[in-house]
Design a protein around this motif. Structure first.
Motif, mmCIF file in Angstrom:
data_model
loop_
_atom_site.group_PDB
_atom_site.id
_atom_site.type_symbol
_atom_site.label_atom_id
_atom_site.label_comp_id
_atom_site.label_asym_id
_atom_site.label_seq_id
_atom_site.Cartn_x
_atom_site.Cartn_y
_atom_site.Cartn_z
ATOM 1 N N ARG A 1 0.827 -1.217 0.000
ATOM 2 C CA ARG A 1 0.000 0.000 0.000
ATOM 3 C C ARG A 1 0.861 1.267 0.000
ATOM 4 O O ARG A 1 0.485 2.262 -0.624
ATOM 5 C CB ARG A 1 -0.930 -0.010 1.212
ATOM 6 C CG ARG A 1 -2.036 -1.052 1.103
ATOM 7 C CD ARG A 1 -2.825 -1.168 2.415
ATOM 8 N NE ARG A 1 -3.806 -2.218 2.353
ATOM 9 C CZ ARG A 1 -5.115 -2.025 2.327
ATOM 10 N NH1 ARG A 1 -5.602 -0.808 2.371
ATOM 11 N NH2 ARG A 1 -5.935 -3.051 2.278
ATOM 12 N N TYR A 2 1.981 1.225 0.695
ATOM 13 C CA TYR A 2 2.893 2.366 0.715
ATOM 14 C C TYR A 2 3.401 2.657 -0.704
ATOM 15 O O TYR A 2 3.397 3.810 -1.149
ATOM 16 C CB TYR A 2 4.065 2.065 1.655
ATOM 17 C CG TYR A 2 5.141 3.119 1.663
ATOM 18 C CD1 TYR A 2 4.993 4.290 2.387
ATOM 19 C CD2 TYR A 2 6.317 2.919 0.937
ATOM 20 C CE1 TYR A 2 5.985 5.257 2.370
ATOM 21 C CE2 TYR A 2 7.315 3.882 0.927
ATOM 22 C CZ TYR A 2 7.150 5.051 1.639
ATOM 23 O OH TYR A 2 8.131 6.014 1.624
ATOM 24 N N LEU A 3 3.838 1.630 -1.414
ATOM 25 C CA LEU A 3 4.343 1.810 -2.776
ATOM 26 C C LEU A 3 3.236 2.266 -3.731
ATOM 27 O O LEU A 3 3.500 3.049 -4.648
ATOM 28 C CB LEU A 3 4.972 0.518 -3.285
ATOM 29 C CG LEU A 3 6.252 0.061 -2.583
ATOM 30 C CD1 LEU A 3 6.697 -1.273 -3.152
ATOM 31 C CD2 LEU A 3 7.342 1.116 -2.680
ATOM 32 N N ALA A 4 2.018 1.800 -3.525
ATOM 33 C CA ALA A 4 0.892 2.143 -4.398
ATOM 34 C C ALA A 4 0.504 3.615 -4.285
ATOM 35 O O ALA A 4 -0.151 4.150 -5.176
ATOM 36 C CB ALA A 4 -0.309 1.253 -4.069
ATOM 37 N N ARG A 5 0.926 4.248 -3.206
ATOM 38 C CA ARG A 5 0.603 5.666 -3.011
ATOM 39 C C ARG A 5 1.318 6.547 -4.033
ATOM 40 O O ARG A 5 0.943 7.673 -4.261
ATOM 41 C CB ARG A 5 1.006 6.121 -1.610
ATOM 42 C CG ARG A 5 0.225 5.461 -0.506
ATOM 43 C CD ARG A 5 0.754 5.789 0.889
ATOM 44 N NE ARG A 5 0.696 7.220 1.151
ATOM 45 C CZ ARG A 5 1.771 7.991 1.310
ATOM 46 N NH1 ARG A 5 2.977 7.494 1.236
ATOM 47 N NH2 ARG A 5 1.638 9.269 1.542
#
Length: 169
Positions: free
Chosen positions: A164-168
């Motif tokens: 989720r962090y990378l998808a931001r």
């Protein structure tokens, strides 16, 4: 060293509202929803603190994680827990965290769920990781982490938070 199973935690509903209290042991045994703070820590060069959880951890012992963190105690805010956990696990004081996002993690295999409040921080000084919590640590680039995701066993909630962090973006 194992985690204190008699520690009291807030139990929350699907909207993250406190609906009761239970011991850590009861929370895990009954699959009660609770709260967790997670902190992604970078050093001055932008590398990320990665560690292997100790064998004494109740949840996912011996797995790797890109976040430091842990469960919230009764009445503790996410921000308070993020700072407390980062300072404890890194062996530092005076860290400042920035909240990023929150999500409900559902560990279906163990019928347990918890809200993960993800923060970030920059720490430019030395670290002395808590030996009761951390067996190994290193500072890795995002590229090195990407390579190791297929090689190492990462803690499930940390893997999901990282995704989720990378998808931001």
């Amino acid at each position: 060293m194992s985690e204190p199973t008699d520690e009291l935690l807030d139990v929350v509903d699907e909207q993250d509202r406190v609906i009761g209290r239970a011991t850590r042991a009861e929370v895990y045994a009954r699959g009660l929803t609770h709260r967790c703070a997670m902190v992604l820590v970078r050093n001055a060069e932008g590398r990320i603190f990665v560690h292997r959880r100790s064998a004494g951890k109740q949840y996912a012992p011996g797995t790797y994680d890109v976040f430091v963190g842990g469960v919230l105690g009764v009445g503790e805010s996410y921000a308070q827990a993020a700072v407390r956990e980062a300072e404890e696990e890194l062996g530092v004081s005076g860290i400042t965290t920035e909240p990023l996002f929150r999500f409900l993690f559902d560990l279906e295999s163990e019928a347990c769920s918890w809200f993960c409040d993800v923060h970030q921080a920059v720490w430019t000084g030395p670290v002395t990781p808590q030996v009761e919590e951390i067996d190994w640590h290193g500072w890795l680039t995002e590229e090195e982490i990407a390579e190791r995701l297929d090689e190492w066993d990462f803690v499930p909630d940390g893997r999901e938070a990282w995704r989720r962090y990378l998808a931001r973006g």
